[in-house]
Design an enzyme around this catalytic site. Structure first.
Site, short mmCIF file in Angstrom:
data_model
loop_
_atom_site.label_atom_id
_atom_site.label_comp_id
_atom_site.label_asym_id
_atom_site.label_seq_id
_atom_site.Cartn_x
_atom_site.Cartn_y
_atom_site.Cartn_z
N THR A 185 0.90 -1.40 -0.01
CA THR A 185 -0.01 0.01 -0.15
C THR A 185 1.02 1.18 -0.02
O THR A 185 1.76 1.42 0.74
CB THR A 185 -0.73 0.07 1.23
OG1 THR A 185 -1.82 -1.09 1.41
CG2 THR A 185 -1.61 1.15 1.40
N GLY B 63 2.89 -2.78 8.77
CA GLY B 63 2.90 -2.90 9.98
C GLY B 63 4.59 -3.35 10.30
O GLY B 63 5.17 -3.89 9.60
N GLU C 265 -7.18 -5.39 3.49
CA GLU C 265 -7.23 -6.71 2.71
C GLU C 265 -8.65 -6.46 1.94
O GLU C 265 -9.20 -7.52 1.62
CB GLU C 265 -7.60 -7.90 3.57
CG GLU C 265 -6.07 -8.46 4.30
CD GLU C 265 -5.06 -8.66 3.46
OE1 GLU C 265 -5.42 -9.49 2.48
OE2 GLU C 265 -3.91 -8.62 3.77
#
Lengths: 669, 669
Positions: B152, B191, B434
């Site tokens: 992303t 993350g 997702e």
């Protein structure tokens, strides 16, 4: 700092708007004079350097959030005083800073002095005798003392009869003795109670001559005026971290034989005589007033917070480009995905309809109050019933709409600096405070059940339930027609039809041996839905009247835009109720398809004006407080600027690498 | 500490339960062996003093939340290794600690090492050649290096074709050069990227010989292995505070001429030869696998988080007493208000049905994968379609249900120490990550449109869309019958009826001159609803099959309780779809009243078992992490204990009194 040029897509949107923004804004704010005042107030407050955070407060600790909120709140009220000294209207300033958008832009986590102004002062005014008012109001108004209002306990919220704190009159010393007999009787939640206030209006069960006289208000000193140390017998502190409003300093409070003079019982209504005789108040009707006022304010707050959320999400949706529609063309603005419009535009419409309905409710309130003064109580229950369900529906719908706006901004909406979640924190709290939404819907439903009986007897009905008469006089299904008056009539029929069913089911249960109260409880799912339907019919009708009233004086382009917004609201409410329309009206499958088309047509009509509408809400960037929603649309630059402010980003390597991570990584070799 | 006696009301509830808790728990966890393992794992982890917070993390700063999360995460994986050394199964441990409840009980704000295990390692395994795997996996598995997965970007999420990061092959040096050509091309969200990982799999647009070859994965070193300093050309940091998951350390990443060897492109599928020739992968089907697996896990996570929320809210609702039903009797447990049951019990049912559906999806996935290995791709699109809508519906419903549970706990639900909002933070994030839910519903809808054409042509249909055949072969409305099979058939008819309408409206729009893609966009509100209806019909059917399968081996009391739960789920889904049932089946007004009665009957059937059911979810207090939900029900004591932990309550007078409040109060004299 982000560049000062405006994002091209957003600029282009602004050029498309069919009406003059200023026309909309003047209408929205309530006239040119009010708008001028609003802007001058905003300029005065938002240019104050003391309000700029060095580090955004979402990075600091719970304790620091409180300390900063106290600091800012004292600056706010100093500035309010400055304005007053310049002869500028005080009440509007307080409204804007305590409940309105401006306040939420300065202190995002809530103002610890708010309850002093919003509840402590009004309680003194509403419940104090003239002598008590003379004694207390001056000092409170000057903020020589800071008060709060302690009603809710650890064990009791909505059901105030169940409050456990005791206030027992000691005839020997002429004092009232306060006690917290149980843990669950500790006061819990009052704003400013934790470490801010030094006085408090406490609601407690009064006992004298061994008898309970129900709950009454008492003034209690909590902390020493010089040292701020808790007074003897007072256990006090803050209740901890919450989903939002961490500046508000919600507190707990316990009493152990705390003695106050008899004269600290607020005795405008009920009285406690020196010998311990309790004198009942002449009427209990008057307390309705404050509750009503608060609910009008809540509906308006919902409109305001929602206007903030839709401004952010609409601007972002015009700047963000993602996915293609036609495969060989560039990625589109996400607002051009129809599903995105369907998330945002009904939320825009709700914001506007809630604001207008709050205005309408305010008018009703004033009318009823003036009737009250003449001793006419007839419309009071009606007003109370409509205010209950409006509070419930507006808070629930606004909360859902704000979350929809947040989710419509994808991952970036999840960032605190979008300020969408912060807005949700304010809005969702209103679903619970001042009466839990489900309890309020059931209060409205109980009123409707009474009116139903009256209607069946052919008695006269007050305006908001007039429709029951028509329903009872007709033996047929309501003929569906998708004009606005047709939709209003249909939604009223739905409410009436549900009321009839709920009433039937209660009667059945009573016949089967239930007590009336049990029968109501067992039918309460249907009753809550009935009150919801009643409220939605009222909103659609009231919105129509208010919009049409506005359109009479609005320039034609603005009037057209307002009607588009209203129509979307009406079609959306009708479409959401389509199952009920099928039950209670003649709507057919082809009618449903047509309604869906009208709804899609309304979205298309609003599309070119979307940015124009949210711009016209006239919310300054600092009040929006959002990297996604700023006027210039420099979304990515602002997100990056916000990230750079993180204390974690002030050093290339965080100490946790040396302390934990490196030893861990090396230990596995 | 709170007293150790159990709240009497809760004790009484436990005595009422009709089945043995242990029977339910064994079934829920998947057998005695798994339950034993689970409990031994929980004992091992939850007794670890390093996991006890001195100060609850909701009181500390953003930076400290991260530091504490890193500390705990290294302790977690040391302990996992200890268990492995004792021969205890590793995979289940990882599952429980990374995605499951146990992990969320230890680190409420998310684990900064999770992406290393959940995405970095699987990416190496899924996309690396055997040589690349040999080079990287050992070090990664031992945590000598910590990785993340950067896909992303600031400007692109769901639409991955639009990613902007470039990886350009330099034939002279045989290196690949990474660049971030724009601000919006910065990686954003991964993350562990901020300050934790030192390696990364980066997804970027590959260019060689002046041509673009689409997006591919590349291994990039981010930080020096010894000093953790960012490597040259790397701009890196964390993205800031979020609504939740502040332990996860989501980061941003920019490249300026970062050179990596050609061998760092992961080349199991596509290949880049030394001379810059690009070799396409044989098939792109295989990447479906991981995506599918992730969605199965998400549906299960939703079930787990929801089980946590309903445990908290159900126990609290039995302890809390508020309002009377019959006027001369004591205040009732709030769970005895029917509206409260209607908030909690459908959420309990959803938690169970989602878990069973995730199991079902997992079976389907395994079956399809084994068919895939034989080269049979037939069921892949079906599986993909059902997984997309299940992810969307389960996350959206779970988020709403968790919020309903929070609101059902009134003001106390708003406190962070209720852990209801923390749970919401985890659940609502899954609505976006997702694949955005709306995008996923539209993917399912596109599949359904294809199948619709096949069905019209009389072609064979795969199992999950078989119902279209029946719909097309019948010219009448589905006959309503309120048995479970009747409800399933009715909901399938609803899905089919909506699909037909959406398809018709697309065709109309095409005839009116729209491109097929525009026509789909303009019909997308209906399409999203169609996919939603398809998914709900699947859930009701799949739930039925899974419950009946369970009931075959369950003791009769448990089987009865499971069927009660399932029936509530089915009645609730039918009641929510009642408008659609009126459109597409023969359901009548009296049928609706009967359905409402059945729904109320199901609530009454579950009432005595409610606490028994949530107890049987077997969630330890530390995993619940809630003052309202602990096993002993000492709600008020625990709330008070939590408040006392606030750093603000460690001193009677906060410094803000002297700094700001006192000068303010005195200035107004």
């Amino acid at each position: 700092m982000p560049s000062t040029t405006v994002n091209q897509d957003l600029q282009h949107e602004r050029e498309k708007c069919s009406f003059k923004n200023e026309d909309f804004t003047v209408w929205w704010i309530g006239g040119e004079a009010k708008l001028k005042e609003k802007r001058s107030r905003e300029k005065f407050f938002l240019s104050e350097p003391e309000f700029f955070d060095k580090v955004p407060l979402h990075f600091v600790s719970h304790k620091e959030v409180y300390e900063e909120s106290v600091r800012k709140s004292t600056v706010i009220f100093r500035k309010v005083k400055q304005m007053q000294e310049q002869g500028k209207d005080g009440v509007d300033n307080y409204m804007a800073l305590l409940g309105g958008l401006l306040g939420s832009g300065i202190i995002k986590e809530g103002n610890p002095l708010a309850v002093h102004f919003v509840m402590f002062l009004p309680a003194l005014m509403g419940h104090g005798t003239p002598e008590q008012q003379a004694e207390w109001i001056g000092r409170a108004w000057n903020c020589e003392i800071i008060g709060t209002y302690a009603q809710t306990e650890l064990g009791h919220g909505t059901f105030i009869r169940g409050l456990e704190t005791t206030a027992t009159y000691d005839e020997r010393t002429k004092e009232i003795v306060l006690n917290s007999p149980t843990l669950s009787s500790y006061k819990w939640w009052p704003g400013g109670l934790g470490h801010t206030a030094n006085y408090c209006v406490v609601i407690a069960q009064l006992y004298s001559k061994g008898k309970n006289h129900g709950i009454h208000p008492f003034i209690v000193q909590l902390r020493d005026e010089e040292t701020h140390m808790p007074m003897p017998g007072i256990t006090i502190g803050e209740i901890g971290n919450k989903l939002g409003m961490n500046g508000v300093n919600n507190g707990f409070l316990g009493f152990k034989n705390v003695r106050i003079p008899r004269g600290n019982m607020l005795m405008k209504n009920a009285k406690l005589l020196e010998d311990g005789t309790f004198v009942k108040p002449p009427s209990s009707v008057l307390t309705y007033g404050t509750m009503m006022f608060v609910r009008v304010v809540i509906v308006r707050d919902m409109a305001n917070y929602l206007s903030k959320a839709v401004t952010i999400a609409t601007r972002y949706s015009c700047v963000r480009r993602q996915s293609v529609i036609n495969p060989d063309q560039p990625e589109v603005q996400v607002i051009d995905h129809l599903t995105q419009q369907y998330k945002l535009f009904p939320a825009i419409a709700k914001s506007i309809i809630f604001k207008l309905t709050s205005d309408n409710l305010w008018d009703m309130y004033n009318q009823v109050t003036s009737e009250l003064d003449k001793g006419d109580l007839e419309r009071l229950p009606e007003l109370h019933a409509i205010a209950c369900c409006l509070k419930a529906v507006s808070t629930a719908d606004a909360a859902q709409a704000v979350e929809t706006c947040r989710l419509a901004c994808g991952g970036h909406g999840y960032m605190t600096c979008s300020n969408l979640f912060g807005t949700y924190g304010m809005v969702t709290a209103a679903c619970t405070y001042e009466g839990d939404n489900t309890v309020l819907l059931l209060q409205t439903a109980r009123y409707l059940l009474k009116v139903w009986t009256q209607a069946q007897k052919g008695q006269e009905l007050v305006p908001t339930v007039q429709y029951l008469k028509k329903f009872l006089s007709s033996n047929q299904r309501q003929t569906w027609d998708d004009s606005v008056p047709g939709i209003i009539a249909a939604l009223q029929t739905v409410a009436a039809g549900k009321l009839r069913l709920a009433n039937d089911h209660i009667e059945q249960r009573k016949r089967a041996g239930c007590t009336p109260e049990e029968a109501v409880n067992l039918t309460s799912i249907e009753l809550a839905r009935t009150a919801d339907a009643h409220c939605r019919a009222f909103l659609v009708q009231s919105g129509y009247e208010m919009i049409e009233k506005s359109c009479k004086t609005a320039p034609p382009e603005l009037a057209r835009a307002l009607r588009d917004i209203y129509e979307l609201y009406a079609y959306d409410e009708a479409m959401k109720a389509v199952g009920d329309l099928l039950r209670f009206t003649t709507i057919s499958e082809s009618d449903i398809s047509r309604l869906q088309q009208k709804l899609e047509g309304a979205l298309a009509a609003i599309r070119p004006n979307a940015v124009g509408i949210v711009d016209s809400f006239d919310i300054p960037d600092m009040v929006l407080g959002s990297a996604l929603g700023a006027y210039d649309g420099n979304v990515y630059e602002r997100l990056f600027e916000e990230a750079k402010k993180s204390p974690l980003n002030q050093e290339p390597v965080n100490k946790s690498f040396h302390l934990y991570l490196k030893p861990f990584m090396k230990s596995n070799l």
